[in-house]
Each structure stands twice: as structure tokens, then as C-alpha cells.
Design a protein around this motif. Structure first.
Motif, PDB file in Angstrom:
ATOM      1  N   UNK A  65       0.830  -1.211   0.000  1.00 31.16           N
ATOM      2  CA  UNK A  65       0.000   0.000   0.000  1.00 31.16           C
ATOM      3  C   UNK A  65       0.869   1.268   0.000  1.00 31.16           C
ATOM      4  N   UNK A  66       0.725   2.079  -1.006  1.00 31.61           N
ATOM      5  CA  UNK A  66       1.410   3.361  -1.076  1.00 31.61           C
ATOM      6  C   UNK A  66       0.375   4.427  -1.417  1.00 31.61           C
ATOM      7  N   UNK A  67       0.701   5.687  -1.148  1.00 27.47           N
ATOM      8  CA  UNK A  67      -0.225   6.783  -1.436  1.00 27.47           C
ATOM      9  C   UNK A  67      -0.427   6.924  -2.949  1.00 27.47           C
ATOM     10  N   UNK A  68      -1.545   7.543  -3.332  1.00 25.56           N
ATOM     11  CA  UNK A  68      -1.761   7.800  -4.759  1.00 25.56           C
ATOM     12  C   UNK A  68      -0.630   8.675  -5.296  1.00 25.56           C
ATOM     13  N   UNK A  69      -0.173   9.626  -4.491  1.00 23.61           N
ATOM     14  CA  UNK A  69       0.906  10.518  -4.935  1.00 23.61           C
ATOM     15  C   UNK A  69       2.191   9.739  -5.208  1.00 23.61           C
ATOM     16  N   UNK A  70       2.343   8.580  -4.551  1.00 24.12           N
ATOM     17  CA  UNK A  70       3.543   7.775  -4.768  1.00 24.12           C
ATOM     18  C   UNK A  70       3.556   7.105  -6.140  1.00 24.12           C
ATOM     19  N   UNK A  71       2.420   7.123  -6.844  1.00 21.61           N
ATOM     20  CA  UNK A  71       2.427   6.649  -8.233  1.00 21.61           C
ATOM     21  C   UNK A  71       3.316   7.576  -9.067  1.00 21.61           C
ATOM     22  N   UNK A  72       3.342   8.843  -8.683  1.00 22.85           N
ATOM     23  CA  UNK A  72       4.198   9.831  -9.355  1.00 22.85           C
ATOM     24  C   UNK A  72       5.668   9.476  -9.144  1.00 22.85           C
ATOM     25  N   UNK A  73       6.010   9.120  -7.892  1.00 22.54           N
ATOM     26  CA  UNK A  73       7.385   8.709  -7.604  1.00 22.54           C
ATOM     27  C   UNK A  73       7.720   7.397  -8.317  1.00 22.54           C
ATOM     28  N   UNK A  74       6.735   6.509  -8.388  1.00 18.65           N
ATOM     29  CA  UNK A  74       6.955   5.240  -9.085  1.00 18.65           C
ATOM     30  C   UNK A  74       7.234   5.489 -10.560  1.00 18.65           C
ATOM     31  N   UNK A  75       6.474   6.415 -11.160  1.00 16.79           N
ATOM     32  CA  UNK A  75       6.700   6.764 -12.571  1.00 16.79           C
ATOM     33  C   UNK A  75       8.112   7.301 -12.764  1.00 16.79           C
ATOM     34  N   UNK A  76       8.567   8.136 -11.842  1.00 13.54           N
ATOM     35  CA  UNK A  76       9.928   8.677 -11.926  1.00 13.54           C
ATOM     36  C   UNK A  76      10.951   7.551 -11.810  1.00 13.54           C
ATOM     37  N   UNK A  77      10.687   6.609 -10.904  1.00 14.11           N
ATOM     38  CA  UNK A  77      11.597   5.476 -10.719  1.00 14.11           C
ATOM     39  C   UNK A  77      11.709   4.647 -11.992  1.00 14.11           C
ATOM     40  N   UNK A  78      10.576   4.403 -12.633  1.00 14.81           N
ATOM     41  CA  UNK A  78      10.582   3.614 -13.872  1.00 14.81           C
ATOM     42  C   UNK A  78      11.370   4.329 -14.971  1.00 14.81           C
TER      43      UNK A  78
END
Length: 405
Positions: A338-351
Motif C-alpha cells: 500500500x502506497x499513497x496515490x501521490x507515490x504513483x508519481x514517484x513510481x513513474x519517476x523510478x521507472x
């Protein structure tokens, strides 16, 4: 009798009812009020020498232009004026409301009754100590201090104070929460489950572009250039909070703020950007468009033609809370961390970083102010690339006989 000029001051004894001298008092005329009466400042003390010293300091402030004019305002009353000035300056409603809440909950209870002109560094320390004793987090202490510093900075600019007494106070240190992102495998698992939801495309777009939640929900069909395969971020849909009408109650309790969906401009100048879309992302958006057309036909006259890409089933803006509930349900069902919706942004940056996309491109795609900010935020994700930077000349030149040609 010669009339005394402004700033010369008068010195007199202070007596009790029996006529005994209990101290001294001095007053200085600094000008005249709108009604024509004198505008005076007063100092007092137990001895004549003490008052004369205070009088000289007051006269010095008058001559150097450093005399404050707070109109007798308390810190609480001044903060109200400051909030209003922020609203007039066009600061985002949620930001102003955050300032109001911080003042009401943490600043005013501790130093709200203190006269602005008498506020001292120790009063600010008292506020922080009180918050600490109440169990408030270091992050909250730091934010309350930041808000107070901003407010007092404005008081100095308005020439209400000679200096900002909070500037010398250091905020408590705290460790920022470690960034959480999904792996590529976890992203795939989440997207696979999300396909069942009508807003599957919003999750896909979030992970492929790093767009913020408000930017996604504020996106309109006219913002998409199908021919050039790109979209332009022009809007930001937020649940703005405003000061509630005085006396309003809900379930017997006073309502302090009201919530309203508002379409605003993007967060920063850098947030207004154009994002190139992959063929797969374009395909997802076209699928979503076809689904929305079916919903539009089903809603008939009830459909609201506002042009939102990720609208409700009636064409109205999607409430961020509704999106949040759908997201949490999919996360649980997919069995991913479970991560915050905002962490999808960080995930996109990571990818993007793991695909070795240049930092400047990542920064522009995310809408950061500059590439330096991107490098600071995601420094740990560039570790692998830093290791690759350690090379020998033998990696660049063909060797012959043990030496570069």
C-alpha cells in the motif's frame, strides 16, 4: 511656554492613591491620528534612570524610522489580516486555509493574546515547547514556525515591526518519510487488476507520465493532441477548502471550513507542460474515450458536457475522494504494497530513471521547477548510474602491448 516638538517626550512620576511615588512614565508624540488627536507611545519603569533609558531607545527608533506601528494588534488579530492579504494576493485557497488552520490550532492558543509589538523570541520558543508537550510531531512544529515566520516577515514589510523575532528560532530536525515506490512487477500486477475499473486509464496515465492527481482529474479532451501523441497540462482539479460562514453548524458542531471542487491553474509555472505519450498510452485513452461515450449515451440528458477525460458517470468532475477509495480497493485486491496515490508519481519517476531516461527529460515530464530539484529528490535512484561512471581508460581505448594506442 514653548510647545514641545514631536519626538522630544515628556517624563512624569507615577503615584499611588496615597500620593507615594511608585515609578516613572514617559510619553512621546509620534504624529497625529485621523481624528486629529496625538498618536503617542509610552514607556514606564520603577526608576527615573530606567525610564530615561527606554525613552532614549524609543526616540532613537523614531529618528531612524524603525518605530513599529502595530495599532495595538494582538498576534491573533494580526494573523487574520495576514490571511486576508494572502487571499487578495491570489494564493491558492487550500494554502490560505492551511495557514488559517495552523494559526487557529497551534499559534494562537500559545501566543495569540500577546501584543504584536511585544512579541519576543522567547514567546516563539514557548509556542514550540507547548506544542512539544502536547505531543505534536517535529514536522508540525517546523510548519507552524514556518507559517509564523512568513506572517512576521510581512509585518516587517508593512513597517509594523522593526524585525522578525522568529527568524532566529531554529525548527526542530526531523527525518522525512522514506519514499515508497513499486517495482515494475508490482506496477504490472496493479494495472492488471485495475482494468476492471471504469477509470483504469487514469491509473495507467499516472504511472506512465507521473502526473499529479489534480492534473489527471483536471485533464480535458481538448488538452489531448491525438495526431502528435501528446497532452498539455493546463488545469489542476482540487478540493479547495474555504473559511465557512460564521455560525454554520453540522451535527451540532461549528463548521470551520467548507469544501468545494475547483478547477485551478497548475501548481507551478513548470507544471504547465506538454507530455509526449507512447502508443500504448494513446491506445488506453482511446479505449477510455469509447467507454465514456457509452456512459454519455446511457446518461442521456443527465450528462454534464464539461469535457473532462476522467469524469464521473454523469460527466461531472470526479471527486478526489472517490478516486482515492477506488485506488485503495484496487491496491488491496492486487496484493501490492500500500502506497499513497501521490507515490504513483514517484513510481513513474523510478521507472523512467531505471530506463536511463536523462534527468532533464524526467524533470520536464514531471513538471519540476528545475533538474536540480529532480536530482535531489531522486538522488538514491541514480546510484546504479553513479557506479557506471567509474570506468578505466581501457574501457575507451583498444589496448596494444598493455598501453592505449
Amino acid at each position: 511656554m514653548v510647545k514641545r516638538a514631536n519626538g522630544e517626550g515628556t517624563l512624569s512620576k507615577r503615584k499611588d492613591k496615597s500620593g507615594k511615588v511608585i515609578g516613572w512614565r514617559a510619553g512621546v508624540t509620534v504624529g497625529y491620528k485621523p481624528d486629529g488627536s496625538q498618536d503617542r507611545r509610552w514607556v514606564s519603569g520603577k526608576t527615573q534612570a530606567e525610564v530615561q533609558e527606554k525613552l532614549r531607545a524609543l526616540q532613537s527608533e523614531i529618528h531612524t524610522g524603525m518605530l513599529s506601528d502595530t495599532e495595538g494588534l494582538t498576534v491573533a488579530a494580526y494573523l487574520t489580516r495576514w490571511y486576508e492579504s494572502k487571499e487578495r494576493a491570489g494564493v491558492k485557497p487550500n494554502t490560505v486555509q492551511s495557514y488559517r488552520d495552523t494559526g487557529r490550532l497551534y499559534i494562537v492558543p500559545h501566543i495569540g493574546r500577546v501584543k504584536l509589538e511585544k512579541l519576543r523570541p522567547l514567546d516563539v520558543e514557548h509556542m514550540l515547547s507547548g506544542m512539544t508537550k502536547a505531543g505534536k510531531s517535529p514536522q508540525l512544529l517546523a510548519y507552524a514556525l514556518r507559517v509564523l515566520k512568513m506572517a512576521l516577515r510581512q509585518a516587517v514589510r508593512w513597517q509594523m515591526l522593526p524585525r522578525n523575532v522568529a527568524e532566529g528560532i531554529t525548527a526542530p530536525r526531523f527525518h522525512r518519510q522514506e519514499m515508497q515506490v513499486w517495482t515494475a512487477e508490482q506496477v504490472a500486477a496493479f494495472l492488471d487488476v485495475s482494468q476492471e475499473h471504469r477509470l483504469h486509464a487514469v491509473f495507467y496515465l499516472a504511472l506512465m507520465t507521473g502526473m499529479r492527481r489534480g492534473e489527471l482529474l483536471g485533464l480535458k479532451w481538448r488538452d489531448i493532441d491525438w495526431e502528435k501523441a501528446r497532452l498539455t497540462v493546463r488545469n489542476n482539479l482540487v478540493a479547495a477548502r474555504y473559511e465557512a460562514e460564521e455560525g454554520r453548524k453540522l451535527h451540532g458542531k461549528p463548521v470551520l471550513s467548507k469544501r468545494e471542487l475547483t478547477l485551478q491553474t497548475p501548481k507551478t509555472a513548470g507544471s504547465r507542460r506538454t507530455i509526449v505519450l507512447s502508443p500504448g498510452t494513446i491506445a488506453k485513452l482511446k479505449e477510455h474515450q469509447a467507454r465514456q461515450e457509452a456512459e454519455k449515451a446511457n446518461a442521456a440528458e443527465a450528462w454534464s458536457c464539461e469535457g473532462y477525460v476522467f469524469a464521473s458517470e454523469l460527466g461531472t468532475p470526479t471527486d478526489p475522494r472517490s478516486l482515492g477509495r477506488a485506488y485503495s480497493h484496487i491496491v488491496r485486491k492486487a496484493g501490492v504494497p500500500p502506497i499513497r496515490f501521490h507515490d504513483l508519481r514517484h513510481t513513474a519517476a523510478s521507472l523512467m530513471i531505471h530506463r536511463k531516461i536523462p534527468p532533464k527529460v524526467v524533470s520536464e515530464r514531471l513538471g519540476h521547477a528545475d533538474v536540480a530539484f529532480t536530482l535531489r529528490v531522486y538522488a538514491h535512484l541514480y546510484d546504479d548510474q553513479r557506479e557506471e561512471a567509474a570506468f578505466d581508460l581501457s574501457d575507451l581505448f583498444p589496448r596494444s602491448g598493455g598501453a592505449p594506442n
